[in-house]
Motif scaffolding. Structure first.
Motif, PDB file in Angstrom:
ATOM      1  N   ILE A 263       0.850  -1.197   0.000  1.00 15.28           N
ATOM      2  CA  ILE A 263       0.000   0.000   0.000  1.00 15.28           C
ATOM      3  C   ILE A 263       0.882   1.242   0.000  1.00 15.28           C
ATOM      4  N   SER A 264       0.785   2.042  -1.065  1.00 17.74           N
ATOM      5  CA  SER A 264       1.706   3.178  -1.204  1.00 17.74           C
ATOM      6  C   SER A 264       1.260   4.346  -0.335  1.00 17.74           C
ATOM      7  N   SER A 265       2.181   5.307  -0.141  1.00 24.16           N
ATOM      8  CA  SER A 265       1.904   6.417   0.780  1.00 24.16           C
ATOM      9  C   SER A 265       0.829   7.367   0.258  1.00 24.16           C
ATOM     10  N   SER A 266       0.740   7.508  -1.056  1.00 29.73           N
ATOM     11  CA  SER A 266      -0.198   8.476  -1.654  1.00 29.73           C
ATOM     12  C   SER A 266      -0.010   9.862  -1.042  1.00 29.73           C
ATOM     13  N   GLY A 267      -1.095  10.604  -0.836  1.00 34.60           N
ATOM     14  CA  GLY A 267      -0.987  11.957  -0.290  1.00 34.60           C
ATOM     15  C   GLY A 267      -0.933  12.998  -1.390  1.00 34.60           C
ATOM     16  N   ALA A 268      -1.089  14.260  -0.983  1.00 34.58           N
ATOM     17  CA  ALA A 268      -1.156  15.361  -1.945  1.00 34.58           C
ATOM     18  C   ALA A 268       0.130  15.450  -2.760  1.00 34.58           C
ATOM     19  N   MET A 269      -0.013  15.761  -4.043  1.00 36.41           N
ATOM     20  CA  MET A 269       1.155  15.898  -4.914  1.00 36.41           C
ATOM     21  C   MET A 269       2.003  17.080  -4.461  1.00 36.41           C
ATOM     22  N   ASP A 270       1.377  18.212  -4.139  1.00 35.84           N
ATOM     23  CA  ASP A 270       2.125  19.371  -3.634  1.00 35.84           C
ATOM     24  C   ASP A 270       1.754  19.593  -2.174  1.00 35.84           C
ATOM     25  N   GLN A 271       2.566  19.063  -1.273  1.00 38.02           N
ATOM     26  CA  GLN A 271       2.212  19.104   0.145  1.00 38.02           C
ATOM     27  C   GLN A 271       2.496  20.472   0.763  1.00 38.02           C
ATOM     28  N   ARG A 272       3.265  21.308   0.044  1.00 36.83           N
ATOM     29  CA  ARG A 272       3.493  22.676   0.539  1.00 36.83           C
ATOM     30  C   ARG A 272       2.171  23.434   0.602  1.00 36.83           C
ATOM     31  N   VAL A 273       1.312  23.191  -0.409  1.00 36.96           N
ATOM     32  CA  VAL A 273       0.034  23.914  -0.469  1.00 36.96           C
ATOM     33  C   VAL A 273      -0.843  23.553   0.732  1.00 36.96           C
ATOM     34  N   LEU A 274      -0.843  22.254   1.101  1.00 36.41           N
ATOM     35  CA  LEU A 274      -1.658  21.843   2.258  1.00 36.41           C
ATOM     36  C   LEU A 274      -1.189  22.565   3.520  1.00 36.41           C
ATOM     37  N   LYS A 275       0.143  22.659   3.688  1.00 33.46           N
ATOM     38  CA  LYS A 275       0.677  23.316   4.890  1.00 33.46           C
ATOM     39  C   LYS A 275       0.270  24.787   4.900  1.00 33.46           C
ATOM     40  N   GLU A 276       0.302  25.405   3.737  1.00 33.83           N
ATOM     41  CA  GLU A 276      -0.060  26.828   3.634  1.00 33.83           C
ATOM     42  C   GLU A 276      -1.563  27.005   3.889  1.00 33.83           C
ATOM     43  N   LEU A 277      -2.378  26.105   3.338  1.00 36.26           N
ATOM     44  CA  LEU A 277      -3.837  26.191   3.547  1.00 36.26           C
ATOM     45  C   LEU A 277      -4.188  26.001   5.024  1.00 36.26           C
TER      46      LEU A 277
END
Lengths: 239, 293
Positions: B28-42
């Motif tokens: 089972i792969s990690s997946s997750g947002a492609m650009d995780q910087r945006v999530l941190k900023e949001l």
């Protein structure tokens, strides 16, 4: 001991190297190492075994650096034989009837064996689960009889039915779900081997042993219709 | 009760978070947002996001509030409009909070000079995690919702918005970085010094055959003098693997968990989010850092 060295794999990864060969002995050492690493409680996000490597993935570089130091010391003291096997042995009912065995005829012609001989060769061995990869719950089981070694399909199938049993090179597998793939399909099992409902998630874990037992179409359907849950499958078909 | 529905999906609308871990040994792969910087900023704008973000590629979705009111914020580079119930249209900026009331419809246009955009919703989407994460892995069919979202998908949010006060963050600058730091891959010795020199001196083009699984690159072929077929081993996001056609692939978030191609290099982890935003056709260069234990 097959353990060779620990190397970097980028800024957040480490790769523990057990040489370039592949064998059950190496894999057993790897799976024992995984248990040993668990006890060390390294802050790894993922610990991924394969034939001759363990890849560790960390959240950040600091976690990785700390872990290298621990690993360098602890791997010196590690004796794989001291680790007890917590693994399961499986005996899986398997139906080799032609409707499930999409490639059996081709495999049969390739080796110039009878269908019965192929089934005998496939069912007479106890396979070792090297690791899970390719897709969730997909076991790499080996080794198959040298008489059965078959190359992958030259053009992979777009849709392999879930629960199909395949062979390719030295290994045999079970497809947990519908998937594209290039293994030669020779049978099917009557229940799911991957479940989001059970804490185990994957029926087979790295290090488990798996045996296939031939069942008739009727027996296969009877088991299929029981819609076993993981706990029932474990009780009925493993030791 | 507050609820909203998807009225336009845009492209490849999925639920994502920071990833699903501790399960790669089960395939089972990690997946997750492609650009995780945006999530941190949001998260600076919508702090109570419950780790349930919407991700889209190129074309944004439309959301319509069916009942009550919600507060959202959009991350990425895109134009954002809200069609109010009385038919007026208001433009909003990324990384600001947007209050949406019953009948309001939020529409996000194409991402500008970038690929991925995100929406954070206060109090999340009312979803339960699947294997400790909300991320959708469409290939493996795993996730709080195990497929891309469809028109008509409706989310119920029990908790009311805490405050209507405008919140915002500085946002992310589109740096358009095209030089990427890489470390030696586990099989760098499969490539001759000459091939490695080509790898770090020539530009590679990101092709349109790129998705959440990987970015396929075009450029000089990188042939191994040993083999392009290794015993499968664990792989990490950011790895640059080279199949037998010599064309490198940068592995991204929805990777298979093991792979049998030699890896010439691996991106610095911070750069995975940055490279994800580059449009097909962009030329990139790799700078090889040395690394020793």
């Amino acid at each position: 001991m097959y353990f060779k060295e620990i190397n970097h794999y980028g800024d957040r990864g480490l790769i523990i190297d057990f040489g370039i060969e592949s064998s059950k002995d190496i894999s057993q050492e790897i799976n024992a190492t995984i248990i040993y690493l668990k006890n060390l409680k390294l802050p790894a996000l993922n610990t991924i075994p394969s034939y001759n490597k363990i890849v560790l993935h960390f959240k950040n570089t600091e976690d990785k650096q700390k872990s290298i130091q621990t690993l360098e010391i602890m791997m010196k003291d590690f004796r794989p034989l001291d680790i007890k096997r917590p693994y399961k042995s499986w005996n899986i009912p398997t139906c080799y009837e032609s409707q499930y065995a999409l490639d059996l005829e081709r495999v049969q012609k390739f080796h110039d064996l009878s269908i019965q001989e192929i089934i005998n060769l496939h069912t007479k061995k106890i396979y070792y689960n090297y690791y899970i990869g390719f897709m969730p719950g997909f076991p790499y089981l080996g080794e198959i009889s040298s008489k059965l070694i078959t190359p992958r399909l030259s053009s992979p199938r777009v849709r392999i039915p879930a629960r199909s049993v395949g062979i390719a090179k030295e290994h045999t597998c079970i497809y947990p779900k519908v998937s594209p793939g290039g293994w030669n399909i020779i049978a099917q099992v009557p229940f799911d081997i991957f479940s989001l409902e059970h804490s185990r998630t994957s029926l087979f874990l790295p290090g488990d042993e798996v045996e296939f037992s031939k069942v008739t179409q009727g027996e296969f359907e009877k088991i299929q219709n029981k819609n076993f849950l993981f706990d029932e499958i474990i009780k009925e078909f493993s030791q | 009760m507050n609820s909203f529905s998807i009225t336009r999906t845009g492209t490849y609308l999925t639920i994502q978070d920071f990833g699903r871990f501790h399960l790669q040994h089960l395939g089972i792969s990690s997946s997750g947002a492609m650009d995780q910087r945006v999530l941190k900023e949001l998260a600076q704008v919508i702090s109570d996001h419950q780790n349930q973000f919407l991700e889209f590629a190129y074309v944004g979705p439309s959301l319509k509030v069916q009942e009550g009111a919600i507060k959202v914020s959009v991350g990425g580079f895109c134009k954002i409009f809200v069609q109010k119930k009385n038919n007026t249209q208001i433009e909003h900026q990324p990384y600001t909070s947007i209050n949406l009331f019953e009948g309001d419809e939020l529409t996000i246009n194409n991402t500008i000079s970038s690929v991925y955009g995100y929406i954070a919703i206060e109090n999340g989407l009312g979803l339960k995690p699947c294997l400790q994460s909300h991320s959708t892995d469409t290939k493996a069919q795993i996730g709080s919702i195990n497929r891309p979202l469809q028109i008509g998908d409706t989310f119920q949010i029990k908790k009311d918005v805490s405050s209507w006060e405008l919140q915002s963050s500085e946002g992310l600058q589109n740096l358009n970085q095209t030089h990427f730091k890489v470390y030696p891959g586990p099989q760098i010795s499969y490539f001759s010094d000459e091939v490695i020199k080509t790898f770090i001196s020539q530009p590679f083009k990101i092709t349109s055959q790129s998705d959440r699984m990987g970015l396929r690159l075009e450029g000089p072929s990188l042939f191994s003098h040993l083999s392009h077929d290794i015993l499968s081993e664990g792989i990490l996001p950011g790895s640059i693997q080279v199949p037998s056609n010599g064309k490198p692939i940068v592995l991204m978030r929805d990777i298979p968990c093991t792979g049998g191609y030699p890896k010439i290099a691996i991106l610095s982890s911070e750069d995975i989010s940055k490279i994800a935003q580059l449009l097909p056709g962009t030329f990139i260069n790799f700078d090889l850092e040395s690394q020793s234990i």
